[in-house]
Structure formats: structure tokens, C-alpha cells
Motif scaffolding. Structure first.
Motif, short mmCIF file in Angstrom:
data_model
loop_
_atom_site.label_atom_id
_atom_site.label_comp_id
_atom_site.label_asym_id
_atom_site.label_seq_id
_atom_site.Cartn_x
_atom_site.Cartn_y
_atom_site.Cartn_z
N PHE A 21 11.15 18.51 -38.72
CA PHE A 21 10.69 17.69 -39.65
C PHE A 21 10.83 17.96 -40.90
CE2 PHE A 21 8.64 16.28 -35.53
CZ PHE A 21 8.83 14.95 -35.61
N VAL A 22 10.49 19.10 -41.27
CA VAL A 22 11.00 19.56 -42.67
C VAL A 22 12.44 19.34 -43.03
CG1 VAL A 22 11.10 21.48 -44.12
CG2 VAL A 22 9.25 21.44 -42.39
N PHE A 23 13.23 19.57 -42.06
CA PHE A 23 14.64 19.30 -42.56
C PHE A 23 15.04 17.62 -42.52
CE2 PHE A 23 16.04 23.87 -41.00
CZ PHE A 23 16.11 24.10 -42.27
N ALA A 24 14.16 17.34 -41.60
CA ALA A 24 14.20 15.40 -42.05
C ALA A 24 13.89 15.06 -43.26
CB ALA A 24 13.37 15.04 -40.95
N GLY A 25 13.00 15.86 -43.83
CA GLY A 25 12.71 15.49 -45.31
C GLY A 25 13.85 15.61 -46.31
N THR A 26 14.84 16.87 -46.28
CA THR A 26 15.98 16.94 -46.64
C THR A 26 17.03 16.07 -46.38
OG1 THR A 26 17.01 18.39 -45.34
CG2 THR A 26 15.25 19.62 -46.73
N VAL A 27 17.09 15.62 -45.39
CA VAL A 27 18.10 14.57 -44.82
C VAL A 27 17.76 13.20 -45.80
CG1 VAL A 27 19.25 13.21 -42.92
CG2 VAL A 27 18.74 15.43 -42.64
N ILE A 28 16.46 12.89 -45.63
CA ILE A 28 16.17 11.60 -46.18
C ILE A 28 16.52 11.77 -47.74
CG2 ILE A 28 14.07 10.04 -46.93
CD1 ILE A 28 12.80 11.08 -44.11
N ALA A 29 16.23 12.80 -48.26
CA ALA A 29 16.42 13.02 -49.80
C ALA A 29 18.06 13.02 -50.00
CB ALA A 29 16.00 14.05 -50.24
N SER A 30 18.70 13.68 -49.17
CA SER A 30 20.15 13.88 -49.61
C SER A 30 21.26 13.13 -49.13
CB SER A 30 20.56 15.46 -49.17
OG SER A 30 20.41 15.63 -47.76
N GLY A 31 20.80 12.06 -48.10
CA GLY A 31 21.52 11.32 -47.33
C GLY A 31 22.49 11.86 -46.49
N PRO A 32 24.08 11.49 -46.95
CA PRO A 32 24.89 12.21 -46.12
C PRO A 32 25.54 13.51 -46.71
CG PRO A 32 25.94 10.35 -47.51
CD PRO A 32 24.28 10.24 -47.77
N HIS A 33 24.95 13.71 -47.91
CA HIS A 33 25.51 14.99 -48.47
C HIS A 33 24.79 16.37 -47.91
CE1 HIS A 33 27.31 12.36 -51.25
NE2 HIS A 33 26.33 11.81 -51.60
N PRO A 161 9.31 4.59 -48.22
CA PRO A 161 8.43 4.38 -47.01
C PRO A 161 8.84 5.35 -45.82
CG PRO A 161 8.95 2.26 -47.92
CD PRO A 161 9.99 3.32 -48.54
N VAL A 162 9.95 5.75 -45.41
CA VAL A 162 10.24 6.20 -44.26
C VAL A 162 10.16 7.67 -44.41
CG1 VAL A 162 12.57 7.10 -45.12
CG2 VAL A 162 12.25 6.67 -42.55
N LEU A 163 9.70 8.52 -45.75
CA LEU A 163 9.22 9.75 -45.62
C LEU A 163 7.84 9.73 -45.29
CD1 LEU A 163 10.08 12.48 -46.84
CD2 LEU A 163 8.95 11.84 -48.88
N TYR A 164 7.20 8.75 -45.73
CA TYR A 164 5.53 8.87 -45.43
C TYR A 164 5.43 8.52 -43.84
CZ TYR A 164 5.24 9.27 -50.23
OH TYR A 164 5.45 9.64 -51.72
N LEU A 165 6.32 7.57 -43.10
CA LEU A 165 6.34 7.36 -41.80
C LEU A 165 6.63 8.64 -41.07
CD1 LEU A 165 8.06 3.91 -41.65
CD2 LEU A 165 5.54 4.52 -41.31
N THR A 166 7.66 9.53 -41.63
CA THR A 166 7.92 10.73 -41.08
C THR A 166 6.72 11.67 -41.07
OG1 THR A 166 10.18 10.37 -41.58
CG2 THR A 166 9.42 12.50 -40.79
#
Length: 291
Positions: A21-33, A161-166
Motif C-alpha cells: 500500500f505504501v508503494f501504491a502511494g508512489t505509483v499513484i504519484a508517479s504514474g507510469p514512471h 481521491p484515489v489516494l484517500y480511497l487507498t
């Protein structure tokens, strides 16, 4: 003091619940990068923030753990494999220092917020002496890692919003299975005045609360599908639902420790990983469509 004793002392294997879930936060922030250095620093920060909290938990709970055989008699601080002053306290300081250095290397905002993260982890073991609902405080404490993962990559407070849902999903998921985790300690906790939903309401009612919590968790994960409308994300929801249901139907309401371990480690070890895989693949697919 051996490395394996330290690993056991901080329950390093439990990091499998936090990291996806922590890494999910990084994915939401960075997108495909992909930012390998930031990913490594996030890994270090997450591991040692949790280690600091776990060490404080062990120190504050030592007098209870020492009289709670057989489950805790082999724990390092109880058995003497790690001493209190020369071991546990020194380790706590070292863990916190490494965490702070990792946040320093990430960015200024994360560094400024890092004391608040440590405060949450330190407060968590104290909550079991204050409120029976402390499972949700613990869940939220670990769930904050989602926001931390995002800020590590993009140091601005997000409106996504997806960040807060996560964050909500991870917090409720962890709170729900923490209720299950404490079932074997019910009698001991009652005798020693430690507060959990299991001691307050009994096993069966606490399990109903856990089931409701996990039902809301799954609905939250379904809501995220509106932001990641891909076959990959929908596909991972199926085994996640199965694992959530499995951890409840496989439980012995009488508190058989073996069924609790099967539910706690067996099912929950994969839920976060599945979610993370679905998120990563969905991000990649949506990026292809955008191109």
C-alpha cells in the motif's frame, strides 16, 4: 544479539502488510514512471518506521509479554536474547535515526512530517491501554504510509481521491485483521486490563465488527475501480474477495491459535500484493491508451 533475533524482534515479515500500500502511494504519484532511488528510500523509510514502532511496542509490553506464555515466551526481549538497555533501547534509537535519514534523502516535506509518523507509531502500543477501538488507530497509523509513499515522489498535498480511497482501504483492512489477531490473547488481556474489541464485546461480536470492516474495505477497493477501469484491476478484485471471505470462514470462533495464524498470515499476506499488482498493471494499461 544476532541478526535473526533482531528480525524476529521487529517482526520483519509483517512488513508485507504495509509495503504494497505504501508503494501504491508512489505509483499513484508517479504514474507510469519509475524512480528506483526513491523506491529504495521508501522501502528503507517504511521498514524502519515500522521497526521503531514495533520496538517501542516490545519495550512497553515487556512486562505483559513475560507473563503470557506460551505464545510469547520465545520473544527476544522476553527470553533475554535482546537486553532492555543495551539492546532494545539502542535498537529503537538506531531504527528511528535510519528512518529520519531516509526521509531527509527523499525531500523536505517528508522530513518535516516524519516526527508525526514516528509519534503515531509510538502512540499505537499505548492505545491498547486507552480504548478498545485501538485497532482502527493502528490501521490508520500504517495507512498513513500510503500518503507517505505519494509525498515521497510528489511533495505536495494531493487532491487525488484515489489516494484517500487507498488510505481508507488499507487502514480498514489492517484494523479488521488486527481484531482477529488478538483473539488468542483475550483471557490474558482481560486479566491485565488491556483493551481490545475482543475483550470489550467478546469473540463473536468482535468478529462481526471485523467482518463489517472488511466488507467496507472491499467496497472501497471496488470504488477505486472507477479510477482504474481496466480488466487487470477488476481481475485482482476476485481473489481479493475470496481471501477476505476465506480469512473469516476459516476461523475457529473459539480462538484456536492455528486458525488465527492461518487467517492472519495466510490470507492477508497476499491481499496487499494483489492490489498493488492490479494498480501497477492498470497504470501501465491506461498510459498505453493515453499514448
Amino acid at each position: 544479539m544476532k541478526a535473526k533475533d533482531i528480525v524476529d524482534y521487529i517482526k520483519l515479515e509483517h512488513t508485507v502488510f504495509d509495503l504494497p500500500f505504501v508503494f501504491a502511494g508512489t505509483v499513484i504519484a508517479s504514474g507510469p514512471h519509475v524512480y528506483p532511488v526513491k523506491i529504495l528510500l521508501v522501502l528503507v523509510a517504511t521498514t524502519f518506521a515500522r521497526a521503531t514502532g514495533m520496538s517501542v511496542n516490545r519495550i512497553l509490553g515487556r512486562r505483559y509479554d513475560a507473563i503470557n506464555p506460551p505464545r510469547k515466551r520465545d520473544w527476544a526481549l522476553v527470553s533475554g536474547k535482546i537486553s532492555m538497555r543495551g539492546g532494545a533501547i539502542a535498537l529503537t534509537v538506531a531504527f528511528a535515526l535510519i528512518f529520519e535519514l531516509a526521509t531527509l534523502a527523499l525531500n523536505r516535506l517528508v522530513l518535516l512530517l516524519s516526527p508525526a509518523v514516528l509519534a503515531l507509531f509510538i502512540a499505537d502500543p499505548i492505545m491498547k491501554r486507552i480504548t478498545a477501538w485501538r485497532h482502527y488507530f493502528m490501521g490508520s497509523t500504517i495507512g498513513v504510509g500510503v500518503l507517505g509513499g505519494y509525498l515521497a515522489v510528489r511533495p505536495v498535498f494531493p487532491a487525488d481521491p484515489v489516494l484517500y480511497l487507498t488510505f481508507i482501504a488499507s487502514s480498514l483492512w489492517i484494523a479488521g485483521f488486527d481484531i482477529i489477531y488478538v483473539i488468542p490473547d483475550r483471557e490474558f488481556d482481560i486479566r491485565n486490563g488491556l483493551k481490545t474489541l475482543v475483550t470489550k464485546y467478546g469473540v463473536r461480536k468482535a468478529l462481526r465488527i471485523s467482518e463489517i470492516t472488511h466488507a467496507v474495505t472491499f467496497l472501497d477497493l471496488v470504488a477505486i475501480a472507477f479510477y482504474y477501469p481496466t480488466w487487470a484491476y477488476v481481475a485482482v478484485l476476485v481473489p481479493i474477495l475470496f481471501l477476505i471471505v476465506f480469512q473469516h470462514v476459516s476461523l475457529d470462533p473459539g480462538g484456536d491459535p492455528r486458525s488465527v495464524r492461518r487467517s492472519f498470515l495466510g490470507a492477508n499476506s497476499f491481499i496487499g500484493i494483489l492490489f498493488f499488482i492490479g494498480l501497477v498493471v492498470s497504470t501501465w494499461l491506461l498510459n498505453l491508451v493515453a499514448i
